[in-house]
Design an enzyme around this catalytic site. Structure first.
Site, PDB file in Angstrom:
ATOM      1  N   CYS A  42      46.870  48.339  40.192  1.00 27.46           N
ATOM      2  CA  CYS A  42      46.768  48.856  41.560  1.00 27.46           C
ATOM      3  C   CYS A  42      45.505  49.693  41.759  1.00 27.46           C
ATOM      4  O   CYS A  42      44.692  49.427  42.632  1.00 27.46           O
ATOM      5  CB  CYS A  42      48.018  49.667  41.875  1.00 27.46           C
ATOM      6  SG  CYS A  42      47.941  50.516  43.434  1.00 27.46           S
ATOM      7  N   GLY A 181      47.664  33.190  49.808  1.00 28.18           N
ATOM      8  CA  GLY A 181      48.547  34.359  49.753  1.00 28.18           C
ATOM      9  C   GLY A 181      47.783  35.569  50.269  1.00 28.18           C
ATOM     10  O   GLY A 181      46.611  35.455  50.655  1.00 28.18           O
ATOM     11  N   ILE A 183      46.482  38.192  48.758  1.00 28.64           N
ATOM     12  CA  ILE A 183      45.282  38.613  48.020  1.00 28.64           C
ATOM     13  C   ILE A 183      44.098  37.701  48.381  1.00 28.64           C
ATOM     14  O   ILE A 183      42.997  38.172  48.676  1.00 28.64           O
ATOM     15  CB  ILE A 183      45.537  38.626  46.495  1.00 28.64           C
ATOM     16  CG1 ILE A 183      46.562  39.719  46.154  1.00 28.64           C
ATOM     17  CG2 ILE A 183      44.238  38.857  45.713  1.00 28.64           C
ATOM     18  CD1 ILE A 183      46.976  39.787  44.696  1.00 28.64           C
ATOM     19  N   GLU A 186      42.918  38.557  51.933  1.00 31.56           N
ATOM     20  CA  GLU A 186      42.187  39.834  51.999  1.00 31.56           C
ATOM     21  C   GLU A 186      40.780  39.663  51.429  1.00 31.56           C
ATOM     22  O   GLU A 186      39.797  40.092  52.042  1.00 31.56           O
ATOM     23  CB  GLU A 186      42.949  40.921  51.221  1.00 31.56           C
ATOM     24  CG  GLU A 186      44.213  41.384  51.944  1.00 31.56           C
ATOM     25  CD  GLU A 186      44.951  42.527  51.230  1.00 31.56           C
ATOM     26  OE1 GLU A 186      45.931  43.024  51.799  1.00 31.56           O
ATOM     27  OE2 GLU A 186      44.558  42.915  50.113  1.00 31.56           O
ATOM     28  N   GLY A 270      48.578  33.324  42.672  1.00 31.68           N
ATOM     29  CA  GLY A 270      49.709  34.213  42.401  1.00 31.68           C
ATOM     30  C   GLY A 270      49.512  34.980  41.104  1.00 31.68           C
ATOM     31  O   GLY A 270      48.462  34.892  40.471  1.00 31.68           O
ATOM     32  N   LEU A 318      54.695  44.451  44.329  1.00 31.21           N
ATOM     33  CA  LEU A 318      54.021  45.422  45.196  1.00 31.21           C
ATOM     34  C   LEU A 318      54.026  46.784  44.520  1.00 31.21           C
ATOM     35  O   LEU A 318      55.000  47.151  43.852  1.00 31.21           O
ATOM     36  CB  LEU A 318      54.755  45.528  46.537  1.00 31.21           C
ATOM     37  CG  LEU A 318      54.682  44.298  47.443  1.00 31.21           C
ATOM     38  CD1 LEU A 318      55.644  44.424  48.602  1.00 31.21           C
ATOM     39  CD2 LEU A 318      53.260  44.060  47.946  1.00 31.21           C
ATOM     40  N   HIS A 443      52.737  58.293  74.408  1.00 30.62           N
ATOM     41  CA  HIS A 443      51.849  57.426  75.175  1.00 30.62           C
ATOM     42  C   HIS A 443      50.456  58.044  75.232  1.00 30.62           C
ATOM     43  O   HIS A 443      50.339  59.254  75.433  1.00 30.62           O
ATOM     44  CB  HIS A 443      52.383  57.279  76.607  1.00 30.62           C
ATOM     45  CG  HIS A 443      51.449  56.506  77.481  1.00 30.62           C
ATOM     46  ND1 HIS A 443      51.317  55.140  77.390  1.00 30.62           N
ATOM     47  CD2 HIS A 443      50.580  56.913  78.452  1.00 30.62           C
ATOM     48  CE1 HIS A 443      50.417  54.731  78.275  1.00 30.62           C
ATOM     49  NE2 HIS A 443      49.958  55.782  78.931  1.00 30.62           N
TER      50      HIS A 443
HETATM   51  C1  FAD Z   1      43.583  42.315  44.251  1.00 26.68           C
HETATM   52  C2  FAD Z   1      44.948  42.927  44.364  1.00 26.68           C
HETATM   53  C3  FAD Z   1      45.291  43.642  45.491  1.00 26.68           C
HETATM   54  C4  FAD Z   1      46.540  44.229  45.594  1.00 26.68           C
HETATM   55  N1  FAD Z   1      46.845  44.929  46.724  1.00 26.68           N
HETATM   56  C5  FAD Z   1      48.044  45.506  46.849  1.00 26.68           C
HETATM   57  C6  FAD Z   1      48.354  46.283  47.984  1.00 26.68           C
HETATM   58  O1  FAD Z   1      47.536  46.455  48.885  1.00 26.68           O
HETATM   59  N2  FAD Z   1      49.586  46.866  48.051  1.00 26.68           N
HETATM   60  C7  FAD Z   1      50.519  46.688  47.076  1.00 26.68           C
HETATM   61  O2  FAD Z   1      51.618  47.228  47.200  1.00 26.68           O
HETATM   62  N3  FAD Z   1      50.256  45.951  45.973  1.00 26.68           N
HETATM   63  C8  FAD Z   1      49.042  45.367  45.840  1.00 26.68           C
HETATM   64  N4  FAD Z   1      48.751  44.659  44.703  1.00 26.68           N
HETATM   65  C9  FAD Z   1      49.807  44.501  43.679  1.00 26.68           C
HETATM   66  C10 FAD Z   1      49.903  45.765  42.819  1.00 26.68           C
HETATM   67  O3  FAD Z   1      48.667  46.025  42.223  1.00 26.68           O
HETATM   68  C11 FAD Z   1      50.982  45.590  41.771  1.00 26.68           C
HETATM   69  O4  FAD Z   1      52.199  45.214  42.386  1.00 26.68           O
HETATM   70  C12 FAD Z   1      51.203  46.891  40.995  1.00 26.68           C
HETATM   71  O5  FAD Z   1      50.017  47.311  40.366  1.00 26.68           O
HETATM   72  C13 FAD Z   1      52.304  46.708  39.953  1.00 26.68           C
HETATM   73  O6  FAD Z   1      52.469  47.921  39.293  1.00 26.68           O
HETATM   74  P1  FAD Z   1      53.039  47.981  37.801  1.00 26.68           P
HETATM   75  O7  FAD Z   1      53.119  49.419  37.460  1.00 26.68           O
HETATM   76  O8  FAD Z   1      54.241  47.143  37.673  1.00 26.68           O
HETATM   77  O9  FAD Z   1      51.928  47.268  36.879  1.00 26.68           O
HETATM   78  P2  FAD Z   1      50.360  47.386  36.769  1.00 26.68           P
HETATM   79  O10 FAD Z   1      49.756  48.122  37.880  1.00 26.68           O
HETATM   80  O11 FAD Z   1      49.871  46.002  36.490  1.00 26.68           O
HETATM   81  O12 FAD Z   1      50.150  48.289  35.469  1.00 26.68           O
HETATM   82  C14 FAD Z   1      50.528  47.851  34.205  1.00 26.68           C
HETATM   83  C15 FAD Z   1      49.738  48.639  33.176  1.00 26.68           C
HETATM   84  O13 FAD Z   1      50.270  48.377  31.912  1.00 26.68           O
HETATM   85  C16 FAD Z   1      49.221  48.301  30.962  1.00 26.68           C
HETATM   86  N5  FAD Z   1      49.722  47.544  29.811  1.00 26.68           N
HETATM   87  C17 FAD Z   1      50.167  46.265  29.798  1.00 26.68           C
HETATM   88  N6  FAD Z   1      50.617  45.950  28.575  1.00 26.68           N
HETATM   89  C18 FAD Z   1      50.441  47.053  27.802  1.00 26.68           C
HETATM   90  C19 FAD Z   1      50.713  47.341  26.446  1.00 26.68           C
HETATM   91  N7  FAD Z   1      51.337  46.459  25.633  1.00 26.68           N
HETATM   92  N8  FAD Z   1      50.377  48.567  25.979  1.00 26.68           N
HETATM   93  C20 FAD Z   1      49.793  49.501  26.804  1.00 26.68           C
HETATM   94  N9  FAD Z   1      49.530  49.272  28.079  1.00 26.68           N
HETATM   95  C21 FAD Z   1      49.860  48.062  28.586  1.00 26.68           C
HETATM   96  C22 FAD Z   1      48.115  47.611  31.734  1.00 26.68           C
HETATM   97  O14 FAD Z   1      46.850  47.860  31.136  1.00 26.68           O
HETATM   98  C23 FAD Z   1      48.272  48.256  33.109  1.00 26.68           C
HETATM   99  O15 FAD Z   1      47.469  49.401  33.214  1.00 26.68           O
HETATM  100  C24 FAD Z   1      47.485  44.075  44.554  1.00 26.68           C
HETATM  101  C25 FAD Z   1      47.145  43.353  43.399  1.00 26.68           C
HETATM  102  C26 FAD Z   1      45.890  42.797  43.293  1.00 26.68           C
HETATM  103  C27 FAD Z   1      45.537  42.040  42.035  1.00 26.68           C
END
Ligand code: FAD
Length: 464
Positions: A42, A181, A183, A186, A270, A318, A443
């Site tokens: 994110c 989709g 992304i 955008e 995706g 998200l 308004h």
């Molecule tokens: C271009 C783009 C635009 C987006 N825009 C939006 C938006 O506007 N609004 C929205 O709600 N969502 C958006 N998203 C989606 C959003 O980024 C994700 O839904 C969100 O980041 C998921 O959060 P998370 O904590 O599950 O995982 P992530 O944010 O993916 O974080 C996972 C973390 O775990 C770490 N990790 C993985 N495996 C290991 C391991 N074994 N050991 C240590 N660390 C590890 C990774 O390095 C990462 O830092 C977007 C995604 C992209 C790609």
């Protein structure tokens, strides 16, 4: 060996929010992150950099239209290097902010790759030295990664994922995007505003296929007017590279094959759960056939003290959904009633105009045989939209035919990404369309269109 109450693997919006909430509740927390900075997809390569470029490119494109309002701006030039630097500055400010919050909440941050080496044990693999830590509970918050067709290799130079498309050093002349989709659209909007000819290929017969159909049709018409081309019901086949150009082979559903040439292609079909190297099978954490970690309602996996939140488990991918899960899980672990209503998670596409929705689409209600009423209101009849010259789009409210309870709201228009919060709150409180219609809205604001759409559920809107 250091012992913690909670070890969280991953510091995205799921992991870092869970860590902070757990620390607030008195737990001794460690967050393991393999990346150099905190904040996950994110903050580093997702929501934040994309919104920075969307914001800046919108200002760049808006300057061309200000003359209609008597503001004649000439000689506007793009400095892409500075635009990228401004994006990077926002990203590092925010990722440093998480570091500060970790310190403030006394959360231990270990940089390295987390591998679950036992029911209560995580081995942090690091170039210099591996470290073993133990915890009463473990949270997997490892997020997701880009899904790529089998015959494609992303080089982030010409063949891009969203990560590469966020850091180009030159505006592509012709950009092909595979996948319509949110992304893809955008990123397509960013580069189209900055001067690229953008073509989007989509296998389904409409863009953002899970969106309310009426909104998605209107959305496509608006994007076409902005100069984006669409090839719907069309399959991506392969990429051929010849003399520094890319040739994208496609095929319509009727079997007609052709090629589009371009200088860059963005693969945006995706995202898939990222659980590589976690050692899930050995510790007994089950995944489904798509690789998502299987969880119960309380986020517990098939191992009782190992939990999963965010993109690596089923549900909308998200950031705010991941954060809500992080908060709820921390509360559940300390014995509180952490809770999420998955029916009221809003989603927003940050194009211009924006698209925002919460709850069920009309198609979903039909499929579930639920009788519903519809109230709509166009921004052409809204005073604030008129003075802003932002009259594209409409608000659509779906409510239960007998109880009038709001079941879904779908909007396309200026700033609807902010406006959707009112509807998520209304639905969270079980509001009827009558409740929204009887709420006084200031308004002139764009939000009056919400009230008018609610009035129009019973065909009594004032301004149409
Ligand atoms: C271009 C783009 C635009 C987006 N825009 C939006 C938006 O506007 N609004 C929205 O709600 N969502 C958006 N998203 C989606 C959003 O980024 C994700 O839904 C969100 O980041 C998921 O959060 P998370 O904590 O599950 O995982 P992530 O944010 O993916 O974080 C996972 C973390 O775990 C770490 N990790 C993985 N495996 C290991 C391991 N074994 N050991 C240590 N660390 C590890 C990774 O390095 C990462 O830092 C977007 C995604 C992209 C790609």
């Amino acid at each position: 060996m250091e012992q913690f109450d909670l070890i969280i693997i991953g510091s995205g919006p799921g992991g870092y929010v869970c860590a902070i909430r757990a620390a607030q509740l008195g737990l001794k927390v460690c967050c393991v992150e393999k990346g150099k900075t905190l904040g996950g997809t994110c903050l580093n390569i997702g929501c934040i950099p994309s919104k920075s470029l969307l914001h800046a490119s919108q200002i760049f494109s808006d300057t061309k239209h200000y003359a209609n309002m008597g503001i004649d701006i000439r000689g506007v030039k793009l400095n892409l290097t500075k635009m990228m630097a401004s994006k990077d500055e926002s990203v590092s400010g925010l990722t440093d902010g998480i570091k500060f919050l970790f310190k403030k909440n006394k959360i231990t941050h270990i940089q390295g790759f987390g591998k679950i080496s036992g029911k209560n044990e995580v081995t942090v693999l690091n170039d210099d030295n591996d470290q073993v830590i133990t915890g009463k509970n473990i949270v997997i918050a490892t997020g997701s990664e880009v899904a790529v067709p089998e015959n494609v290799i992303i080089d982030e130079k010409d063949i891009l994922s969203s990560t590469g498309a966020l850091s180009l050093d030159k505006v592509p002349e012709e950009l092909v995007i595979v996948g319509a989709g949110y992304i893809g659209l955008e990123m397509g909007s960013v580069w189209s505003r900055l001067g690229s000819k953008v073509t989007v290929i989509e296998y389904a017969d409409r863009i953002v296929p899970n969106m309310d159909k009426e909104i998605s049709n209107q959305f496509q018409k608006i994007l076409i007017k902005q100069g984006i081309d669409f090839k719907l019901s069309t399959a991506f086949k392969k990429i051929n590279k010849k003399d520094g150009k890319l040739y994208i082979a496609i095929e319509t559903q009727q079997g007609q094959a052709s090629e589009i040439n371009c200088d860059k292609v963005l693969i945006s079909i995706g995202r898939k759960p990222y659980t590589f190297g976690l050692n899930l099978e050995e510790v007994g954490v089950k995944t489904d056939d798509k690789g998502f970690i299987v969880t119960k309602n309380n986020f517990q996996t098939s191992v009782d003290n190992i939990f999963a939140i965010g993109d690596c488990k089923l549900g909308p991918m998200l950031a705010h959904k991941a954060s809500e899960e992080g908060t709820a899980l921390a509360e559940i672990i300390v014995g509180q009633a952490g809770h999420i209503n998955f029916d009221t998670i809003p989603s927003v596409v940050y194009t211009s105009p924006e698209v925002a929705s919460v709850g069920k689409t009309e198609e979903e209600l039909k499929l579930a045989n639920i009788n519903y009423k519809v109230g709509k209101f166009p921004f052409t009849a809204n005073a604030k939209a008129k003075v802003m010259h932002e009259t594209a789009g409409f608000v659509k409210i779906l409510s239960d035919a007998s109880s009038d309870k709001v079941l879904g709201v779908h909007m396309i228009g200026a700033d609807v990404g902010n406006m959707i919060a009112e509807l998520a709150l209304a639905m969270e409180f079980g509001a009827s369309s009558e409740d929204i219609a009887r709420t006084c809205h200031a308004h002139p604001t764009l939000t009056e269109s919400i009230k008018e759409a609610a009035l129009n559920v019973d065909k009594r809107a004032i301004h149409i």
